[in-house]
Design an enzyme around this catalytic site. Structure first.
Site, PDB file in Angstrom:
ATOM      1  N   LYS A 141       0.859  -1.186   0.000  1.00 53.58           N
ATOM      2  CA  LYS A 141       0.000   0.000   0.000  1.00 53.58           C
ATOM      3  C   LYS A 141       0.890   1.230   0.000  1.00 53.58           C
ATOM      4  O   LYS A 141       1.678   1.442   0.914  1.00 53.58           O
ATOM      5  CB  LYS A 141      -0.927   0.004   1.210  1.00 53.58           C
ATOM      6  CG  LYS A 141      -1.859   1.213   1.197  1.00 53.58           C
ATOM      7  CD  LYS A 141      -2.858   1.181   2.327  1.00 53.58           C
ATOM      8  CE  LYS A 141      -3.726   2.421   2.312  1.00 53.58           C
ATOM      9  NZ  LYS A 141      -4.640   2.464   3.455  1.00 53.58           N
TER      10      LYS A 141
ATOM     11  N   ARG B 294     -10.616  10.606   1.317  1.00 53.39           N
ATOM     12  CA  ARG B 294     -10.507  11.388   2.561  1.00 53.39           C
ATOM     13  C   ARG B 294     -11.809  12.146   2.794  1.00 53.39           C
ATOM     14  O   ARG B 294     -12.248  12.302   3.918  1.00 53.39           O
ATOM     15  CB  ARG B 294      -9.320  12.356   2.482  1.00 53.39           C
ATOM     16  CG  ARG B 294      -7.975  11.676   2.201  1.00 53.39           C
ATOM     17  CD  ARG B 294      -7.294  11.171   3.458  1.00 53.39           C
ATOM     18  NE  ARG B 294      -6.223  10.227   3.145  1.00 53.39           N
ATOM     19  CZ  ARG B 294      -4.951  10.564   2.915  1.00 53.39           C
ATOM     20  NH1 ARG B 294      -4.584  11.827   2.975  1.00 53.39           N
ATOM     21  NH2 ARG B 294      -4.056   9.640   2.644  1.00 53.39           N
TER      22      ARG B 294
ATOM     23  N   ARG C 183       1.095  10.114   5.467  1.00 55.92           N
ATOM     24  CA  ARG C 183       1.281   8.763   6.009  1.00 55.92           C
ATOM     25  C   ARG C 183       2.616   8.164   5.563  1.00 55.92           C
ATOM     26  O   ARG C 183       2.767   6.954   5.447  1.00 55.92           O
ATOM     27  CB  ARG C 183       0.139   7.855   5.547  1.00 55.92           C
ATOM     28  CG  ARG C 183      -1.264   8.387   5.827  1.00 55.92           C
ATOM     29  CD  ARG C 183      -2.287   7.274   5.676  1.00 55.92           C
ATOM     30  NE  ARG C 183      -3.655   7.738   5.581  1.00 55.92           N
ATOM     31  CZ  ARG C 183      -4.373   8.211   6.595  1.00 55.92           C
ATOM     32  NH1 ARG C 183      -3.836   8.317   7.792  1.00 55.92           N
ATOM     33  NH2 ARG C 183      -5.626   8.583   6.420  1.00 55.92           N
TER      34      ARG C 183
ATOM     35  N   GLU D  64       7.375  -7.103   1.742  1.00 57.56           N
ATOM     36  CA  GLU D  64       6.094  -7.008   2.463  1.00 57.56           C
ATOM     37  C   GLU D  64       5.262  -8.273   2.212  1.00 57.56           C
ATOM     38  O   GLU D  64       4.606  -8.792   3.120  1.00 57.56           O
ATOM     39  CB  GLU D  64       5.309  -5.775   2.018  1.00 57.56           C
ATOM     40  CG  GLU D  64       5.908  -4.443   2.458  1.00 57.56           C
ATOM     41  CD  GLU D  64       5.609  -4.099   3.918  1.00 57.56           C
ATOM     42  OE1 GLU D  64       4.942  -4.906   4.607  1.00 57.56           O
ATOM     43  OE2 GLU D  64       6.051  -3.032   4.381  1.00 57.56           O
TER      44      GLU D  64
ATOM     45  N   LYS E 166      -2.265  -1.694  -3.815  1.00 54.97           N
ATOM     46  CA  LYS E 166      -3.103  -0.492  -3.833  1.00 54.97           C
ATOM     47  C   LYS E 166      -2.243   0.752  -3.871  1.00 54.97           C
ATOM     48  O   LYS E 166      -1.253   0.816  -3.133  1.00 54.97           O
ATOM     49  CB  LYS E 166      -3.929  -0.510  -2.549  1.00 54.97           C
ATOM     50  CG  LYS E 166      -4.757   0.717  -2.300  1.00 54.97           C
ATOM     51  CD  LYS E 166      -5.457   0.559  -0.999  1.00 54.97           C
ATOM     52  CE  LYS E 166      -6.259   1.795  -0.723  1.00 54.97           C
ATOM     53  NZ  LYS E 166      -6.961   1.708   0.527  1.00 54.97           N
TER      54      LYS E 166
ATOM     55  N   SER F 113     -10.210   5.642  -4.940  1.00 56.27           N
ATOM     56  CA  SER F 113     -11.122   6.774  -5.155  1.00 56.27           C
ATOM     57  C   SER F 113     -10.649   7.729  -6.250  1.00 56.27           C
ATOM     58  O   SER F 113     -11.457   8.184  -7.059  1.00 56.27           O
ATOM     59  CB  SER F 113     -11.309   7.523  -3.846  1.00 56.27           C
ATOM     60  OG  SER F 113     -10.063   7.960  -3.317  1.00 56.27           O
TER      61      SER F 113
ATOM     62  N   TYR G  50     -15.266   0.948  -7.081  1.00 55.09           N
ATOM     63  CA  TYR G  50     -16.537   1.603  -6.747  1.00 55.09           C
ATOM     64  C   TYR G  50     -17.588   1.376  -7.829  1.00 55.09           C
ATOM     65  O   TYR G  50     -18.746   1.688  -7.630  1.00 55.09           O
ATOM     66  CB  TYR G  50     -16.288   3.099  -6.499  1.00 55.09           C
ATOM     67  CG  TYR G  50     -15.364   3.304  -5.313  1.00 55.09           C
ATOM     68  CD1 TYR G  50     -15.852   3.212  -4.012  1.00 55.09           C
ATOM     69  CD2 TYR G  50     -13.998   3.518  -5.484  1.00 55.09           C
ATOM     70  CE1 TYR G  50     -15.002   3.346  -2.922  1.00 55.09           C
ATOM     71  CE2 TYR G  50     -13.138   3.662  -4.398  1.00 55.09           C
ATOM     72  CZ  TYR G  50     -13.650   3.569  -3.124  1.00 55.09           C
ATOM     73  OH  TYR G  50     -12.807   3.689  -2.047  1.00 55.09           O
TER      74      TYR G  50
END
Ligand code: PBG
Length: 326
Positions: A197, A207, A218, A234, A249, A275, A314
């Site tokens: 990620k 957000r 982040r 990872e 992602k 998004s 979505y």
């Protein structure tokens, strides 16, 4: 005049030939619908940055879940938008917290007809908007966060989630969650690990969707977009810790990472069309600059072609409906 010996165009000459030789397919079962539920909402609230997506009420969430199941989607991924925030995101672990209530509602409504997933992360619930709890210096405290994730995971399993999606990028999160689930008797609740990620500007519209409280960034826990080898590390760690499936992602800007992970993972691989990927296409389409439906299918096919077994999007219900009638 010499004729070409090789004619790749031959297999493109009719729709039936193209269908026969297509290497990648996209079916409703491959698609997972991310959904937002807002505590105390009386009406669904449209998300301005994601036209067509809403923050659901408890009631509209159940209805949308049924529609998604009828369209044949592979799963649902639930995110909660609480009314109460605090430093440790305590609403995340509260059985009466918005996300746990929503999981119970959806599980009661659709049962095992689809796969119900939960975002196992604190950013929606903390007053500072970070994915974990902070230490005295204001840094995200990895190990203190793990303890909260363990409680959150058990609460989500108890509420009826089939798969948990730890998305906070804390080291050791998969192992701690697995151990907590097993100790609580939830041996069949699985983990769809957010393995790779990246810190991404493509999360911008999200957000707004979750009314994020974050002011900084982040970068100390999500990955740097410059790296791909790091994702294989990872992946190895998540598999060792017991991940049942893994995720990359965002999707489109990271198809090379998705390909690299899919080549070596011996568990199912998911990719999240986030998004910003959604918003870009909707905005261009609204301006008449791009053909919406073709573009959507092209992106989803590309993500599948790059190696995703599962695609979070979505557009899941809409595309599943379209595919079912083809
Ligand atoms: C964190 C989380 C985020 C998204 C999914 N889970 C936001 C972030 O990491 O900042 C983004 C999803 C999207 O943009 O569609 N819980």
């Amino acid at each position: 005049m010499a004729f070409p010996t090789h004619r790749p165009r031959r297999l493109r000459s009719t729709p039936a030939l193209r269908r026969l030789v297509a290497e990648t397919d996209l079916r409703p079962r491959h698609l997972v619908l991310p959904m937002f539920v807002k505590e105390g909402a009386a009406e669904p609230v449209p998300i301005a940055s994601m036209p067509g997506v809403v923050q659901h009420t408890r009631d509209s969430l159940r209805k949308a879940a049924v529609e998604a199941v009828q369209a044949g989607v592979g799963g649902l991924m639930l995110f909660g938008v609480p009314t109460r925030y605090d430093a440790t995101g305590s609403a995340a672990c509260d059985p009466d917290g918005v996300l746990n209530v929503a999981l119970r509602d959806v599980r009661a409504e659709v049962g095992d007809a689809t796969v119900i997933m939960a975002d196992t992360c604190l950013d929606e619930f903390t007053d500072h908007g970070h994915c974990g709890v902070l230490d005295a210096e204001g840094r995200v405290d990895n190990d203190a966060t793990l303890a909260v994730y363990a409680d959150m995971a058990v609460a989500q399993a108890e509420a009826g989630a089939h798969l948990l999606g730890p998305s906070g990028m804390m080291d050791g999160q998969v192992g701690v969650i697995r151990e907590a689930l097993d100790a609580a008797g939830h041996v069949d609740t699985g983990i769809l690990a957010y393995t790779a990620k990246y810190t991404s500007a493509f999360y911008g519209p999200f957000r707004q969707a979750v009314e994020s409280q974050l002011t900084g960034d982040r970068k100390t826990y999500q990955q740097d977009g410059a790296n791909v080898r790091e994702s294989l590390r990872e992946l190895a760690l998540d598999l060792e810790e017991g991940a049942d499936a893994v995720m990359v992602k965002p999707a489109m800007a990271y198809l090379d990472v998705l390909r690299a992970v899919a080549e070596v993972a011996d568990v199912p691989v998911a990719a999240y069309q986030v998004s910003g990927e959604y918003a870009m296409i909707e905005a261009a389409a609204a301006n008449g600059w791009i053909e919406r439906d073709r573009t959507v299918l092209e992106t989803l096919t590309a993500i599948r072609r790059a190696g995703a077994d599962i695609v979070l999007t979505y557009w899941a219900t809409e595309v599943a409906t379209r595919l079912a009638t083809e």
